[in-house]
Design an enzyme around this catalytic site. Structure first.
Site, PDB file in Angstrom:
ATOM      1  N   LYS B  93       0.810  -1.229   0.000  1.00  0.00           N
ATOM      2  CA  LYS B  93       0.000   0.000   0.000  1.00  0.00           C
ATOM      3  C   LYS B  93       0.841   1.275   0.000  1.00  0.00           C
ATOM      4  O   LYS B  93       0.457   2.285  -0.571  1.00  0.00           O
ATOM      5  CB  LYS B  93      -0.927   0.003   1.220  1.00  0.00           C
ATOM      6  N   GLU B 115      -9.673   6.116   3.092  1.00  0.00           N
ATOM      7  CA  GLU B 115     -10.579   5.085   3.603  1.00  0.00           C
ATOM      8  C   GLU B 115      -9.745   3.833   3.785  1.00  0.00           C
ATOM      9  O   GLU B 115      -8.711   3.674   3.131  1.00  0.00           O
ATOM     10  CB  GLU B 115     -11.712   4.826   2.610  1.00  0.00           C
ATOM     11  N   SER B 382       1.710  -9.666  -1.003  1.00  0.00           N
ATOM     12  CA  SER B 382       1.430  -8.227  -0.928  1.00  0.00           C
ATOM     13  C   SER B 382       1.566  -7.640   0.470  1.00  0.00           C
ATOM     14  O   SER B 382       1.746  -6.439   0.619  1.00  0.00           O
ATOM     15  CB  SER B 382       0.035  -7.948  -1.480  1.00  0.00           C
TER      16      SER B 382
END
Lengths: 277, 400
Positions: B93, B115, B382
Site C-alpha cells: 500500500k 478510507e 502483498s
C-alpha cells in the site's frame, strides 16, 4: 411543452416561485409514498422530487441515507418507484415528478428499458447524481426524444467554462447546489448563492432551482428572492423520520405549507412593490 | 517501443469500464487532479523524489524469494514470492500513498483523507502524513475497526484521526462513501488518497502507475536472477491494486499468464463471498463503471471475506477490462483454503503472510502441483500477516 416547462411558465405568470419538496420513495414505508405525494401537492408543492433508494448514496448526508435504508428494508426497487409514479398519475396529471437517484439502479434495469418505463409511468425529469453529462450523452438523447428532461446539478465549484458547456444540454430546470458538501449540511451563505445565480443567468436561460441546506421557512424565503425554485429535502425527511406513523401526513403537510407561505411572501412583496410604483 | 496495451483513454475509460461517475461538486477537483497528475507523471524531479523515497523510506527494491521448501513439498512448479511484505508498514500500500502524498504536497493540499478496510492503507496513509507533516483523517467501518484493532491503534500512534463509519455494512465500501463525503465538503484543502485502483479517473490509472514499481522491479529481478520471466503471475484481488501493480508491466508479454485471486469467502454457492469478477455484473459505484456484487435491483450486496482487505463489492475497472478481454484470468479461493495456505507458508518458509496474500498463495498451492518443476510462478506476497494473527487464532479456535 413538458409538464416542467408548463409549471414554470404558469408560476412566472403568477409571479410565484416553485417549491420542490424531496421525499424518498418507500420511506417510511412503500404504502405511504403516493399518499405523501398527493399531500405534498395539497400543501403547495409545484414539482415533486422522488428519491430512488440506493444502498450507497455517496452524495447524500446521513438523513437521506437513513431514509434510503428504511425504504430498502422493504426492497423498494426502481421498478417499484416507477409504479408509484404511475399510481400518482391516475389522479394527478399536472404536477411534474422528477426522479432523483444514482446511476446503478438504472444500469441494472437497463437505460433503454428505463426510458420506456419512465415515459409510460409519467415521469417528467431525471436527476442522476453520480452521472455527469459526459458519461451519459446517448441516454440524455433517448430521454429527450421521450420528452423527459435531464436535470443537472451545478455546484459552487463548477467553473465558468463548464457552465457554458452545460448550458447547451440543460433541460427543465437547473439544480444549483447551494453548498459544498452533502445533502442536509449545515448553513448556506445566501449572498454567495445570490451572486453565483446572477452569474449563472448570463448563460442559462431556463429556470434555476436551489437546494442543499434549506432547512426552514426563512432560508426558503431568502432563497426564493433570487432563485426560480426552492428544493427542500433533508428537512422533510427529518420530519418523516420523527413523526409517528399516523402523523406523518399531517406533519409533512404542515411543514410544506409553512415553506409554501414563506416562499409566497416573496411574490406578494414584489406585487405590492409594483402596485405602489 | 510504443506499448500495444494503452488504457485508459483520455476520459479514463478501459473499454466500457472506468470513467468519472461522481456528483458535480467533485468534477472540478478531479479535473484539477488529472491535470496536475499528468504534469507530475512526466516531471523528472517528482519521479526522482518518488524513487528516492521508495528506496530510503520504504526499503525498495523488495526481493524476489524462491520458496524452495514449500515448492518441493507441493511437488510441481517453483513458487517465487515478490516480497511486498518487507516494505515499510508491511504491505504494498505504501508504494501508492507515498506517490499520492508527494502529489498532495506538490498541489499544496495540507490535509489528506483516506478510507481503509484492513487498515493497511490507513496505516500507510497515516505514515506518509506523519512523514510529510500533513493532517490525516482515516475513515474505517466500525466492523473493520473491531477486526483490525491493532491497526487502528497504529494509525493513532502515527497521529491520524480514525473516524468510525456506522452506516451500511460498516466495512470498506461504507468507509469509501464517507471519505467521498468528506472530500465533497472539504475539497479545497483536502487530498483524498484512494488506496486501490478504483474510484473515478484518474485514480485507477494513478494508483496503478504508483504500484507498477512491483512489476517493473520484478521484470528486472527475474531477468537478472533467473535469466527469464515467470510463466504465471498470481496476486490477490480486493480492489486489485497489488495485482495490477504486478500485472501491468507484463501486459504486452504474451507468454506470461496472469491470475487474479478473489475471495470466495465461505464458498461462492453460499453467497457469502467477495468474488466480484466471478459473480458480479457491470454497474456504477464509487465513481466508476466496473463489475459489482449487486442484487437484480442494482443495490450493492454486503460481501464476506475472512480478510478485511478483500471484503469489497467492487473491483478496479482495469481488471474488469482485462477479464472481458481475457488477458487475465480470475479465480476464487475460500476462507479455509486461504487459512491453510497461511499456515503452510508460516511453517515451510518462516513467513507469516497477510490473509489477503494468503489467497494468492492458496491458488499457487493448487496450481503448482499440476505443472512441471521447471515452471515459475511469481506470487505477489502483498503484505505481512502480523495484523491477522488474532483473526487466524480465532478461526483456529485458539484464545490467548
Amino acid at each position: 411543452m413538458s409538464r416542467i416547462a408548463v409549471t414554470f411558465d404558469t408560476l412566472r405568470q403568477n409571479n410565484r416561485k416553485a417549491l420542490i419538496p424531496f421525499i424518498t420513495a418507500g420511506d417510511p414505508e412503500p404504502a405511504m409514498t403516493v399518499l405523501l405525494m398527493h399531500e405534498l401537492v395539497n400543501a403547495g408543492a409545484d414539482i415533486i422530487e422522488l428519491g430512488v433508494p440506493f444502498s450507497d448514496p455517496m452524495a447524500d448526508g446521513p438523513t437521506i441515507q437513513s431514509s434510503y435504508e428504511r425504504a430498502l428494508k422493504y426492497h423498494v426497487s426502481l421498478k417499484d418507484v416507477l409504479e408509484m409514479v404511475a399510481e400518482f398519475r391516475r389522479t394527478n396529471t399536472v404536477t411534474p415528478v422528477v426522479l432523483m437517484g444514482y446511476a446503478n439502479p438504472v444500469e441494472a434495469m437497463g437505460y433503454q428499458k428505463f426510458v420506456i418505463k419512465a415515459k409510460e409511468c409519467g415521469v417528467d425529469g431525471v436527476l442522476t447524481v453520480d452521472c455527469p453529462p459526459e458519461e451519459c450523452e446517448e441516454w440524455i438523447e433517448n430521454l429527450k426524444q421521450e420528452k423527459i428532461d435531464t436535470i443537472f446539478l451545478i455546484s459552487p465549484t463548477t467553473p465558468q467554462i463548464r457552465i457554458q458547456q452545460m448550458a447547451k444540454r440543460v433541460q427543465g430546470f437547473v439544480y444549483y447546489v447551494a453548498l459544498k458538501g452533502v445533502t442536509g449540511a449545515a448553513h448556506i451563505d445566501l449572498s454567495e448563492v445570490a451572486n453565483k445565480l446572477a452569474g449563472l443567468r448570463s448563460y442559462i436561460s431556463i429556470p434555476i432551482g436551489v437546494g442543499f441546506g434549506i432547512h426552514d421557512g426563512a432560508t426558503a424565503r431568502a432563497v426564493a428572492e433570487f432563485a426560480d425554485a426552492v428544493v427542500v429535502g433533508s428537512r422533510i425527511i427529518a420530519e418523516i423520520e420523527k413523526s409517528a406513523e399516523e402523523e406523518v401526513l399531517v406533519n409533512v403537510y404542515r411543514l410544506v405549507k409553512s415553506l409554501r407561505s414563506a416562499i409566497d411572501k416573496v411574490g406578494i412583496k414584489h406585487r405590492i412593490a409594483r402596485i405602489k410604483r | 517501443m510504443a506499448r500495444a496495451y494503452d488504457f485508459p483513454d483520455m476520459h479514463g475509460h478501459f473499454g466500457t469500464y472506468g470513467g468519472v461517475f461522481v456528483a458535480e461538486t467533485l468534477i472540478t477537483a478531479l479535473e484539477e487532479l488529472r491535470t496536475q497528475y499528468e504534469h507530475y507523471r512526466s516531471d523528472a524531479n517528482f519521479q526522482a523524489e518518488y524513487a528516492y523515497e521508495l528506496k530510503t523510506y520504504v526499503g525498495r527494491p523488495s526481493p524476489i524469494y524462491h520458496a524452495k521448501k514449500w515448492s518441493a513439498y507441493l511437488g510441481g512448479a517453483q513458487i517465487l514470492l515478490k516480497r511486498e511484505d518487507l516494505n515499510h508498514t508491511g504491505a504494498h500500500k505504501i508504494n501508492n500513498t507515498i506517490g499520492q502524498a508527494l502529489l498532495a504536497k506538490s498541489m499544496g493540499k495540507p490535509r489528506i483523507i483516506a478510507e481503509t478496510g484492513a487498515g493497511q492503507h490507513g496505516v500507510a496513509s497515516a505514515t506518509v502524513a506523519a512523514r510529510y507533516g500533513m493532517e490525516c483523517v482515516v475513515y474505517m467501518g466500525s466492523e473493520d475497526m473491531k477486526r483490525q484493532a491493532t491497526n487502528v491503534y497504529r494509525m493513532k500512534l502515527l497521529g491520524a484521526t480514525v473516524v468510525p463509519v456506522d452506516s451500511g455494512s460498516r466495512t470498506l465500501k461504507d468507509a469509501l462513501n464517507e471519505a467521498m463525503r468528506d472530500w465533497v465538503t472539504n475539497v479545497e484543502n483536502t487530498f483524498y488518497i484512494i488506496g486501490t485502483v478504483a474510484g473515478p479517473h484518474p485514480y485507477p490509472m494513478m494508483v496503478r502507475d504508483f504500484q507498477t514499481i512491483i512489476g517493473r522491479e520484478a521484470k528486472l529481478q527475474m531477468q537478472e536472477e533467473y535469466g527469464r520471466q515467470p510463466d504465471t503471475l498470481i496476486a490477490c484481488m480486493g480492489g486489485g491494486s497489488n495485482a495490477i501493480g504486478l500485472f501491468y508491466p507484463y501486459l504486452d508479454d504474451k507468454n506470461v499468464s496472469m491470475i487474479g485471486v478473489e475471495a470466495a469467502g465461505l464458498g461462492i454457492e453460499t453467497g457469502k463471498h467477495a468474488a466480484t469478477l466471478l459473480t458480479g455484473k457491470p454497474g456504477v459505484l464509487h465513481g466508476n463503471r466496473t463489475y459489482l456484487i449487486q442484487d437484480e435491483d442494482g443495490q450493492i450486496i454486503e460481501t464476506h471475506s475472512i480478510s478485511a482487505g478483500l471484503d469489497y463489492p467492487g473491483v478496479g475497472p482495469e481488471h474488469a477490462w482485462l477479464k472481458d478481454t481475457n488477458r487475465a484470468q480470475y479465480v476464487g479461493i475460500t476462507d479455509n483454503e486461504a487459512l491453510a495456505a497461511f499456515h503452510m507458508v508460516c511453517r515451510y518458509e518462516g513467513i507469516i503472510p497477510a490473509l489477503e496474500s494468503s489467497h494468492a498463495l492458496a491458488y499457487a498451492a493448487k496450481l503448482a502441483p499440476t505443472l512441471d518443476k521447471d515452471k515459475l510462478l511469481l506470487v505477489n506476497l502483498s503484505g505481512r500477516g502480523d495484523k491477522d494473527i488474532d483473526t487466524v487464532a480465532q478461526a483456529t479456535g485458539i484464545t490467548f
